[in-house]
Design a protein around this motif. Structure first.
Motif, PDB file in Angstrom:
ATOM      1  N   SER A  36      -4.092   3.611   6.351  1.00  0.00           N
ATOM      2  CA  SER A  36      -6.007   2.925   5.842  1.00  0.00           C
ATOM      3  C   SER A  36      -6.013   1.647   4.628  1.00  0.00           C
ATOM      4  O   SER A  36      -4.351   1.215   4.432  1.00  0.00           O
ATOM      5  N   TRP A  38      -7.609   0.409   2.078  1.00  0.00           N
ATOM      6  CA  TRP A  38      -8.221   1.101   1.388  1.00  0.00           C
ATOM      7  C   TRP A  38      -6.751   1.648   0.397  1.00  0.00           C
ATOM      8  O   TRP A  38      -6.378   0.992  -0.849  1.00  0.00           O
ATOM      9  N   LEU A  39      -6.051   2.082   0.830  1.00  0.00           N
ATOM     10  CA  LEU A  39      -4.387   3.095   0.257  1.00  0.00           C
ATOM     11  C   LEU A  39      -3.827   1.431  -0.040  1.00  0.00           C
ATOM     12  O   LEU A  39      -2.746   1.293  -0.645  1.00  0.00           O
ATOM     13  N   ARG A  42      -4.833  -0.086  -3.044  1.00  0.00           N
ATOM     14  CA  ARG A  42      -5.117   0.274  -4.248  1.00  0.00           C
ATOM     15  C   ARG A  42      -4.080   0.470  -5.264  1.00  0.00           C
ATOM     16  O   ARG A  42      -4.646  -0.101  -6.484  1.00  0.00           O
ATOM     17  N   THR A  70       1.774  -4.921  -1.384  1.00  0.00           N
ATOM     18  CA  THR A  70       1.872  -3.950  -0.149  1.00  0.00           C
ATOM     19  C   THR A  70       3.151  -4.300   1.162  1.00  0.00           C
ATOM     20  O   THR A  70       3.784  -4.556   1.941  1.00  0.00           O
ATOM     21  N   THR A  97       3.510   4.021  -2.002  1.00  0.00           N
ATOM     22  CA  THR A  97       1.902   3.838  -3.056  1.00  0.00           C
ATOM     23  C   THR A  97       2.796   4.027  -4.296  1.00  0.00           C
ATOM     24  O   THR A  97       4.059   5.223  -3.987  1.00  0.00           O
ATOM     25  N   ASP A 101       2.430   8.127  -1.871  1.00  0.00           N
ATOM     26  CA  ASP A 101       1.772   8.136  -0.515  1.00  0.00           C
ATOM     27  C   ASP A 101       1.905   6.968   0.085  1.00  0.00           C
ATOM     28  O   ASP A 101       2.556   6.135  -0.399  1.00  0.00           O
ATOM     29  N   LEU A 103       2.715   4.134   3.173  1.00  0.00           N
ATOM     30  CA  LEU A 103       1.430   3.581   3.518  1.00  0.00           C
ATOM     31  C   LEU A 103       1.052   3.530   4.439  1.00  0.00           C
ATOM     32  O   LEU A 103      -0.067   2.903   5.508  1.00  0.00           O
ATOM     33  N   GLU A 239     -10.081   7.087  -6.607  1.00  0.00           N
ATOM     34  CA  GLU A 239      -9.740   6.998  -4.793  1.00  0.00           C
ATOM     35  C   GLU A 239     -10.671   7.096  -3.366  1.00  0.00           C
ATOM     36  O   GLU A 239     -11.652   6.095  -4.840  1.00  0.00           O
TER      37      GLU A 239
END
Length: 272
Positions: A36, A38-39, A42, A70, A97, A101, A103, A239
């Motif tokens: 995502s 957003w991820l 983040r 990223t 991340t 999590d 990416l 979130e």
């Protein structure tokens, strides 16, 4: 030479260079490869550019990249070697991340050749800009200060225990800056009444370690701020419905007073 559109260099004449390497949210076309967007954004150092927007008025030179960490982290060793051996850190081109999590969608992670391409396209120009401005300012002053701006969530169990102090000053264990400068900045932190540490979990990344050469008149500091110091930071890892929180100038005003004092202190110290 014209800078790429994602790289902003604002030139000043004071003996201070402000580096802003992690506020970028430009994913450089990776959107469809990420789990995502957003991820993928983040872990940005949210609103640090707004927090330090007074720097130009002090005569500081500001170097800022719009590219997301990223895509490539311009504050990591370009060889990929860990700056904190034995501790969990994300890499030059992160695949997960801060929370661990993933990416990328399965099979979409960058390989060695793509990492090399990103290094040449984004890492090298950013560092070339820093070096060019350091050289320009050193031609004007006997010594200068490089101040690297960062922020991070206050609680990140994967990276550190407990709650991070509000202010985290790093000088690579005293190797990147004169002890007198470190002492003066530390005094400003002590006067706030907020929690702080010097050369704790965050001693300084590649920018601080590479460019901080006191013997050559270049003194580098890294300031890692806990998000709660200037944002209404939510509990947990954040979130999509609550992170990032909007920038609140009124909430951030007290810490800006301290940060401005620190930059002014660095300028006065360098001029003397």
């Amino acid at each position: 030479m014209t800078s790429p559109s994602w790289l902003t260099v604002t030139q000043g004449t004071a003996p201070l260079l402000v580096s802003i390497p992690h506020t970028g949210i430009d994913l450089a076309g990776l959107d469809s490869r990420l789990i995502s967007t957003w991820l993928g954004r983040r872990d940005a150092d949210w609103w640090i550019d707004k927090l330090y927007d007074f720097a130009e008025s002090l005569g500081a030179t500001v170097v800022h990249t719009a590219i997301s960490r990223t895509v490539i982290d311009v504050n990591r060793d370009p060889s990929g070697v860990s700056l904190y051996p034995g501790q969990t850190m994300t890499g030059l081109c992160p695949t997960e991340t801060f929370d661990g999590d993933p990416l990328y969608r399965k099979g979409e992670e960058p390989g060695p050749s793509e990492i090399d391409e990103r290094r040449e396209k984004f890492f090298v120009p950013y560092h070339a800009a820093l070096q060019a401005e350091i050289d320009r300012l050193r031609a004007l002053h006997g010594k200068i200060v490089v101040y690297d701006c960062h922020s991070i969530r206050s609680v990140l169990p994967r990276l550190f225990e407990g709650k991070l102090p509000v202010f985290n000053l790093g000088t690579n264990d005293g190797k990147s800056a004169d002890p007198t400068l470190q002492e003066k900045v530390t005094q400003s932190l002590a006067e706030t009444g907020e929690s702080y540490v010097v050369n704790g979990r965050f001693k300084g990344g590649w920018i601080t370690r590479h460019f901080g050469q006191p013997q050559a008149g270049v003194h580098a500091l890294q300031m890692e701020l806990s998000n709660r110091g200037y944002l209404r930071e939510p509990e947990g890892k954040g979130e999509p419905d609550n992170w990032p929180v909007p920038y609140d100038a009124e909430f951030a005003a007290p810490i800006r007073v301290t940060l401005k004092k620190i930059l002014e202190t660095a300028i006065v110290w360098a001029e003397r």
